[in-house]
Design a protein around this motif. Structure first.
Motif, PDB file in Angstrom:
ATOM      1  N   ARG A   1       0.810  -1.230   0.000  1.00 27.71           N
ATOM      2  CA  ARG A   1       0.000   0.000   0.000  1.00 27.71           C
ATOM      3  C   ARG A   1       0.833   1.265   0.000  1.00 27.71           C
ATOM      4  O   ARG A   1       0.444   2.261  -0.616  1.00 27.71           O
ATOM      5  CB  ARG A   1      -0.976  -0.007   1.173  1.00 27.71           C
TER       6      ARG A   1
ATOM      7  N   ARG B   1       1.899   2.085  -3.729  1.00 26.23           N
ATOM      8  CA  ARG B   1       0.929   2.139  -4.828  1.00 26.23           C
ATOM      9  C   ARG B   1       0.511   3.567  -5.151  1.00 26.23           C
ATOM     10  O   ARG B   1       0.422   4.429  -4.280  1.00 26.23           O
ATOM     11  CB  ARG B   1      -0.293   1.298  -4.467  1.00 26.23           C
TER      12      ARG B   1
ATOM     13  N   ASP C   1      -2.941  -7.210   0.061  1.00 28.39           N
ATOM     14  CA  ASP C   1      -2.162  -5.987  -0.143  1.00 28.39           C
ATOM     15  C   ASP C   1      -0.660  -6.197   0.018  1.00 28.39           C
ATOM     16  O   ASP C   1       0.100  -5.240   0.047  1.00 28.39           O
ATOM     17  CB  ASP C   1      -2.633  -4.903   0.830  1.00 28.39           C
TER      18      ASP C   1
END
Length: 100
Positions: free
Chosen positions: A38, A41, A73
């Motif tokens: 995460r 990204r 994730d």
């Protein structure tokens, strides 16, 4: 015994370099780094899309869901599957993709 000690030292160096690039704590043991995607990204990008972007640059990582559905994730980077010079090139590529 000599080979085992040399392999351990090589793996420790690979783990340290991998952790440095990913900005995560160095793995204390094992042969891979498991990390949350995460933070890397782009807005609206999924973990799968990030891994595709990394793969297009030439580095293949294992998607987190391979370790279970709770890791959608996450991704895994095996730092012992290639020779040190190949790992260095892959980490340089990964660094460019993640921080560009």
């Amino acid at each position: 015994e000599r080979w085992v000690n040399e392999a351990r030292a090589s793996y420790r160096r690979a783990a340290a370099r991998t952790a440095q690039v990913l900005r995560i704590p160095q793995p204390e043991s094992g042969t891979f780094a498991f990390f949350d995607t995460r933070v890397f990204r782009r807005d609206g990008e999924t973990a799968h899309q990030l891994l595709e972007r990394i793969a297009r640059a030439g580095v293949v990582l294992t998607p987190g869901p391979a370790a279970g559905r709770d890791y959608a994730d996450w991704a895994r980077l095996c730092f012992t599957a290639v020779p040190p010079d190949t790992l260095d090139r892959a980490l340089a590529t990964l660094e460019t993709v993640l921080y560009a």
